[in-house]
Design a protein around this motif. Sequence first.
Motif, PDB file in Angstrom:
ATOM      1  N   ASN A 161      30.224  57.971  41.188  1.00  0.00           N
ATOM      2  CA  ASN A 161      29.859  56.664  40.625  1.00  0.00           C
ATOM      3  C   ASN A 161      29.839  55.529  41.650  1.00  0.00           C
ATOM      4  O   ASN A 161      28.875  54.761  41.718  1.00  0.00           O
ATOM      5  N   PRO A 162      30.896  55.370  42.480  1.00  0.00           N
ATOM      6  CA  PRO A 162      30.827  54.285  43.471  1.00  0.00           C
ATOM      7  C   PRO A 162      29.687  54.457  44.471  1.00  0.00           C
ATOM      8  O   PRO A 162      29.070  53.470  44.897  1.00  0.00           O
ATOM      9  N   LEU A 163      29.396  55.701  44.864  1.00  0.00           N
ATOM     10  CA  LEU A 163      28.296  55.933  45.803  1.00  0.00           C
ATOM     11  C   LEU A 163      26.953  55.539  45.201  1.00  0.00           C
ATOM     12  O   LEU A 163      26.097  54.958  45.877  1.00  0.00           O
ATOM     13  N   PRO A 165      27.351  52.895  33.961  1.00  0.00           N
ATOM     14  CA  PRO A 165      27.715  51.610  34.578  1.00  0.00           C
ATOM     15  C   PRO A 165      26.514  50.838  35.095  1.00  0.00           C
ATOM     16  O   PRO A 165      26.499  49.605  35.033  1.00  0.00           O
ATOM     17  N   LEU A 166      25.476  51.533  35.585  1.00  0.00           N
ATOM     18  CA  LEU A 166      24.260  50.827  36.004  1.00  0.00           C
ATOM     19  C   LEU A 166      23.573  50.193  34.803  1.00  0.00           C
ATOM     20  O   LEU A 166      23.056  49.071  34.895  1.00  0.00           O
ATOM     21  N   SER A 212      27.814  47.943  42.427  1.00  0.00           N
ATOM     22  CA  SER A 212      28.966  48.585  43.065  1.00  0.00           C
ATOM     23  C   SER A 212      30.246  48.294  42.294  1.00  0.00           C
ATOM     24  O   SER A 212      31.082  49.185  42.077  1.00  0.00           O
ATOM     25  N   GLY A 213      30.417  47.051  41.867  1.00  0.00           N
ATOM     26  CA  GLY A 213      31.613  46.677  41.119  1.00  0.00           C
ATOM     27  C   GLY A 213      31.683  47.362  39.773  1.00  0.00           C
ATOM     28  O   GLY A 213      32.757  47.814  39.344  1.00  0.00           O
ATOM     29  N   GLN A 214      30.535  47.446  39.085  1.00  0.00           N
ATOM     30  CA  GLN A 214      30.503  48.123  37.790  1.00  0.00           C
ATOM     31  C   GLN A 214      30.839  49.602  37.960  1.00  0.00           C
ATOM     32  O   GLN A 214      31.576  50.197  37.156  1.00  0.00           O
ATOM     33  N   ALA A 215      30.320  50.226  39.014  1.00  0.00           N
ATOM     34  CA  ALA A 215      30.596  51.637  39.270  1.00  0.00           C
ATOM     35  C   ALA A 215      32.065  51.852  39.634  1.00  0.00           C
ATOM     36  O   ALA A 215      32.679  52.836  39.206  1.00  0.00           O
ATOM     37  N   LEU A 216      32.632  50.945  40.428  1.00  0.00           N
ATOM     38  CA  LEU A 216      34.050  51.042  40.765  1.00  0.00           C
ATOM     39  C   LEU A 216      34.908  50.919  39.514  1.00  0.00           C
ATOM     40  O   LEU A 216      35.881  51.664  39.340  1.00  0.00           O
ATOM     41  N   TYR A 217      34.547  49.994  38.641  1.00  0.00           N
ATOM     42  CA  TYR A 217      35.260  49.839  37.371  1.00  0.00           C
ATOM     43  C   TYR A 217      35.213  51.138  36.567  1.00  0.00           C
ATOM     44  O   TYR A 217      36.240  51.624  36.071  1.00  0.00           O
ATOM     45  N   SER A 218      34.022  51.722  36.451  1.00  0.00           N
ATOM     46  CA  SER A 218      33.877  52.959  35.690  1.00  0.00           C
ATOM     47  C   SER A 218      34.701  54.087  36.297  1.00  0.00           C
ATOM     48  O   SER A 218      35.406  54.822  35.590  1.00  0.00           O
ATOM     49  N   ALA A 219      34.630  54.244  37.626  1.00  0.00           N
ATOM     50  CA  ALA A 219      35.365  55.326  38.283  1.00  0.00           C
ATOM     51  C   ALA A 219      36.878  55.137  38.146  1.00  0.00           C
ATOM     52  O   ALA A 219      37.620  56.103  37.928  1.00  0.00           O
ATOM     53  N   THR A 220      37.343  53.887  38.246  1.00  0.00           N
ATOM     54  CA  THR A 220      38.785  53.616  38.187  1.00  0.00           C
ATOM     55  C   THR A 220      39.326  53.752  36.773  1.00  0.00           C
ATOM     56  O   THR A 220      40.328  54.436  36.532  1.00  0.00           O
TER      57      THR A 220
END
Length: 386
Positions: A58-60, A114-115, A325-333
């Motif tokens: 997700n972050p990538l 997240p996107l 990137s922030g949305q993906a980091l949120y989802s992964a975390t």
Amino acid sequence: MVARMPVATRLALYYGCAFLLVGVQLPFWPLWLAGRGLSAGEIGFVLAFALWVKVAVNPLVGIAADRSGRRNAVMIALSVLNLAGFLLFLSADGFWAILVVNALTTAAASAIMPLGDNLVLAIAYDKKLDYGRIRLWGSVSFIGAALGAGALLTNRPGDIVLPLLVAAAALNLAACIQLPAHPVARRGSGRGAWRILVLDRRSLFFLAAATAIQASHSVYYAFGTLFWKSLGYDGTAIGWLWSEGVLAEIALFAFGAPLVKRLGPTGLLVLAGIGGAARWSLTALATQLPALLALQLLHALTFGAAHLGAMHFLARALPPELSASGQALYSATVSGIGFGLVMAASGSLYTAAGGGAYLAMAVLAALGAIAAWLLGRIWTGERLGA
């Protein structure tokens, strides 16, 4: 014809199609896996492995979307990959083949969401639309998909799950294609970019609050049905308990705009944490159906308010060029690391304490409320990095 639809309708259509897939896969995918000869332990490993792949992917994907500035194109590519993955299951045979294909398919699907949230939020803020009333169609779709698939599976083998998922993935692809574009300036590869997301204390307090509150649902999601069965309730009562929680969430999404305006993102997260502390404490003690039904209404706070608070924080606090990137980091975390760790512990907690495991979830939700309150003390609505 699609281009002439109101923007809000096109965004709602996206959520409706995206959650058709979730509404079939989440409850019923283990049935298909069992039908292919996988043991309970192998099914658990297949699902867990896909979760950890999601944390890495997700972050990538978020970075790629920010650097290209083409969120729509990335979402379409991922939805094609997701559909192709489900088609590969038609010939996948054996544990290792299923493990690899499931990881590929789940990683593609989980990176889309997240996107999509990021794109919908950006358009909703730009067009002054009510995000909650758009997002609620995902919850409506989830209920319809789960009930419809459940009815189709009655007295039928689990093989039917895969064709349903192929159809849902095709609709998800079509929904991604019809999404309106929202161009964002491309981001360079400067080293300071991710420092904003992972080292800024406002971001850390936000991630801590959101993760604690959402992960406090782990015992409920994993063992809610087993707990209610242990109290003597049948499938009909349990079905109503699950449905009521989602209906409460839908009601908040539909009518929660004044609450968003009054409390703001951090206030919503505090409310969600307090609601979680109350919900899980009382759930550990409640045995009568009226009390359990009343407590399920708090899902509007523990999930609904937490989700709205998180989405509005991300929309207001993230620089546009870092939003994917922030949305993906949120989802992964939150959905990956947080749920993965707490879910792993919840099995031992439930084995040792039964319904008492909910008390640990109440403590976790309360810690989330404290983190959200601290966030409100240091964040006043400015963009991160400012």
